[in-house]
Motif scaffolding. Structure first.
Motif, PDB file in Angstrom:
ATOM      1  N   ALA A  29      41.039   4.250  72.251  1.00  0.00           N
ATOM      2  CA  ALA A  29      41.402   3.026  71.527  1.00  0.00           C
ATOM      3  C   ALA A  29      41.762   1.898  72.495  1.00  0.00           C
ATOM      4  CB  ALA A  29      42.575   3.304  70.587  1.00  0.00           C
ATOM      5  N   TYR A  30      40.746   1.396  73.246  1.00  0.00           N
ATOM      6  CA  TYR A  30      40.991   0.333  74.214  1.00  0.00           C
ATOM      7  C   TYR A  30      41.564  -0.914  73.541  1.00  0.00           C
ATOM      8  CZ  TYR A  30      37.991   3.100  77.300  1.00  0.00           C
ATOM      9  OH  TYR A  30      37.455   4.100  78.054  1.00  0.00           O
ATOM     10  N   SER A  31      41.126  -1.201  72.327  1.00  0.00           N
ATOM     11  CA  SER A  31      41.556  -2.433  71.671  1.00  0.00           C
ATOM     12  C   SER A  31      43.013  -2.391  71.271  1.00  0.00           C
ATOM     13  CB  SER A  31      40.694  -2.686  70.429  1.00  0.00           C
ATOM     14  OG  SER A  31      40.819  -1.617  69.509  1.00  0.00           O
ATOM     15  N   ASN A  32      43.604  -1.188  71.208  1.00  0.00           N
ATOM     16  CA  ASN A  32      44.982  -1.059  70.766  1.00  0.00           C
ATOM     17  C   ASN A  32      45.976  -1.060  71.913  1.00  0.00           C
ATOM     18  OD1 ASN A  32      44.334  -0.913  68.036  1.00  0.00           O
ATOM     19  ND2 ASN A  32      43.893   1.269  68.179  1.00  0.00           N
ATOM     20  N   LYS A  33      45.537  -0.629  73.097  1.00  0.00           N
ATOM     21  CA  LYS A  33      46.450  -0.509  74.230  1.00  0.00           C
ATOM     22  C   LYS A  33      45.764  -0.998  75.507  1.00  0.00           C
ATOM     23  CE  LYS A  33      48.913   3.502  72.360  1.00  0.00           C
ATOM     24  NZ  LYS A  33      49.321   4.914  72.602  1.00  0.00           N
ATOM     25  N   PRO A  34      46.526  -1.592  76.416  1.00  0.00           N
ATOM     26  CA  PRO A  34      45.911  -2.072  77.665  1.00  0.00           C
ATOM     27  C   PRO A  34      45.559  -0.957  78.628  1.00  0.00           C
ATOM     28  CG  PRO A  34      48.270  -2.466  77.715  1.00  0.00           C
ATOM     29  CD  PRO A  34      47.953  -1.981  76.319  1.00  0.00           C
ATOM     30  N   VAL A  35      46.223   0.198  78.466  1.00  0.00           N
ATOM     31  CA  VAL A  35      46.015   1.329  79.374  1.00  0.00           C
ATOM     32  C   VAL A  35      45.459   2.505  78.579  1.00  0.00           C
ATOM     33  CG1 VAL A  35      47.136   2.993  80.913  1.00  0.00           C
ATOM     34  CG2 VAL A  35      47.835   0.586  80.942  1.00  0.00           C
ATOM     35  N   SER A  36      44.463   3.173  79.143  1.00  0.00           N
ATOM     36  CA  SER A  36      43.892   4.372  78.541  1.00  0.00           C
ATOM     37  C   SER A  36      43.887   5.492  79.561  1.00  0.00           C
ATOM     38  CB  SER A  36      42.460   4.120  78.065  1.00  0.00           C
ATOM     39  OG  SER A  36      42.423   3.118  77.070  1.00  0.00           O
ATOM     40  N   VAL A  37      44.333   6.656  79.117  1.00  0.00           N
ATOM     41  CA  VAL A  37      44.248   7.867  79.941  1.00  0.00           C
ATOM     42  C   VAL A  37      43.099   8.695  79.381  1.00  0.00           C
ATOM     43  CG1 VAL A  37      45.441   9.926  80.760  1.00  0.00           C
ATOM     44  CG2 VAL A  37      46.721   7.805  80.394  1.00  0.00           C
ATOM     45  N   ILE A  38      41.995   8.709  80.098  1.00  0.00           N
ATOM     46  CA  ILE A  38      40.784   9.380  79.644  1.00  0.00           C
ATOM     47  C   ILE A  38      40.704  10.755  80.293  1.00  0.00           C
ATOM     48  CG2 ILE A  38      38.290   9.243  79.411  1.00  0.00           C
ATOM     49  CD1 ILE A  38      39.865   6.998  78.022  1.00  0.00           C
ATOM     50  N   VAL A  39      40.575  11.782  79.457  1.00  0.00           N
ATOM     51  CA  VAL A  39      40.424  13.153  79.939  1.00  0.00           C
ATOM     52  C   VAL A  39      39.169  13.728  79.292  1.00  0.00           C
ATOM     53  CG1 VAL A  39      41.554  15.373  80.288  1.00  0.00           C
ATOM     54  CG2 VAL A  39      42.947  13.314  79.912  1.00  0.00           C
TER      55      VAL A  39
END
Length: 441
Positions: A29-39
């Motif tokens: 959810a990139y549009s919801n948060k500036p940081v994404s932890v992708i696993v």
């Protein structure tokens, strides 16, 4: 259609509930948060053979770019179990690969990652499947399982349904009549409440029974999404209180009061367990649909997610009038998994938090009469099923325990990174599957 202040309130409420649920679960959810932890596991489909090693690739992004010199903490474990390995490390380039190891028995291995960026905590999860189609249930079927439910249905059938229907003007329009309904249920003073939506145009129509997820909720006061496509819908709640109430705090007060933890009520007695009335209420709802003049008498489906996904399977297994079912991420599957060293289904009756209360011979035995695995064993109804590997509420091990014993025609749609939610693409596939069947006759 006029929109009352109460309608606007419920529309806002359901919108907020959807957004918050999606934001918690969706790691994309990139549009919801500036940081994404992708696993992500290193197999595109997230599937592995027993003995095959999985590598979990981790990337921490801010505004779409890797975060350099970021500290993360990760842990690797079978879902809902204690970690096999864990570590806190700094990533110079914002990327890292964890060697997750393998599994020697069918199941799921999960990598959960936490990162703190600018004082905020962000998480990501990926879950690798190891020959999930070979997972076997831990629960067993009581010898009198079918007899128990046949007797319960026969007893419930003696009670007059006595339906009461009240038009809901806020939801009705020139094409649809919407009613607040209550019908008598198992034991003469119990009721099932729901909202019935019927096309106004003369004719005979297929029907869909919609069964609810867990909790104590009223109706969200929005028009049903399917009725305008030419089906009757009956959306029920399970607790025997009005679905549409003039008391605005009724459901919240019950949820936080008398019905808190309702799934534990009378678990030590199979004849009085809370879900007995619930399961029989679903059958009584089929009775009600079958009594409607505009129902075509043949094409009936049941549809739900989570607790509703479980109730879909139960209803179809108990009532041959149900011709199709849709079940998203079903709860109440293989409840005894925790007693065998692996994840069990929601509501996690026997996990480390609840074992001190529920790990007794009587409660274990009662659970077998209500476990979805045992309804799956007798199911003869074609079904569409959908879930993801990242579900932490209804662990995929538990859901596969039920799915793998189904001998009826079945279609499974997996979107691996889903948590306890469904992407619209998955809902579209379920919709296409169901309505092609309902409307083709």
């Amino acid at each position: 259609m006029k929109t009352s202040s109460r309608t606007k309130y419920f529309i806002s409420l359901i919108t907020l509930l959807f957004i918050s649920t999606f934001a918690v679960n969706a790691q994309w959810a990139y549009s919801n948060k500036p940081v994404s932890v992708i696993v992500a596991p290193d197999h595109d489909d997230w599937n592995y053979k027993l003995g095959e090693n999985v590598n979990f690739n981790i990337t921490v992004l801010k505004f779409g770019n890797p975060v350099k010199h970021i500290e993360i903490a990760y842990k690797v474990m079978p879902e809902k179990m204690e970690p096999w390995q864990s570590e806190t490390i700094t990533l110079p380039e914002g990327k890292y690969t964890v060697k997750g190891g393998t599994m020697k028995t069918p199941g799921f291995l999960r990598c959960a990652v936490t990162a703190i960026v600018d004082g905020q905590t962000y998480t990501g999860t990926a879950t690798a499947a190891f020959e999930a189609n070979k997972i076997k249930p831990t629960t067993t079927m009581p010898k009198d399982f079918v007899e128990f439910w046949d007797n319960a249905k026969a007893e419930a059938a003696k009670i007059p349904m006595l339906p009461k229907m009240e038009l809901v003007p806020e939801l009705s329009d020139r094409d649809i009549d919407v009613y607040h309904v209550n019908i008598r249920n198992y034991r003469s003073n119990a009721k099932v409440y729901g909202v019935l939506s019927v096309p106004k145009k003369e004719g005979k129509y297929p029907a869909v029974l919609k069964v609810p997820g867990a909790g104590v909720w009223g109706h969200f006061m929005v028009q049903d999404e399917h009725v305008k496509q030419g089906v009757i819908t009956f959306e029920i709640r399970i607790h025997g209180v009005p679905t549409i109430s003039k008391e605005p705090n009724l459901h919240g007060d019950l949820w936080n009061g008398a019905l808190w933890g309702y799934w534990n009520i009378n678990l030590d007695n199979k004849d009085h367990y809370y879900y007995k009335r619930v399961y029989l209420g679903c059958v009584r709802s089929v009775d009600f649909i079958s009594s409607l003049d505009k129902y075509d008498g043949e094409n009936l489906a049941v549809y739900g997610g989570s607790q509703g996904g479980a109730l879909s399977i139960v209803t179809a297994a108990l009532d041959s009038r149900v011709k199709y079912l849709v079940s998203y991420y079903p709860a109440l599957c293989d409840l005894t998994g925790y007693l065998h060293g692996r994840a069990g289904g929601w509501p996690h009756l026997f996990d480390k938090t609840n074992a001190s209360l529920n790990n007794t011979p009587a409660r274990i035995e009662t659970s077998k009469y209500y476990d979805i695995v045992n309804f799956a064993r007798i199911l003869r109804t074609p079904g569409f099923y959908g879930w993801g590997y990242n579900d932490a509420v209804c662990p995929p091990t538990s859901m596969y325990s039920a799915y793998n014993v189904i001998t009826a025609p079945k279609t499974l749609n997996i979107m691996p990174d889903e948590g306890h939610f469904s992407y619209q693409e998955q809902k579209d596939k379920a919709h296409e599957w169901l309505f092609e069947k309902l409307l083709s006759n």
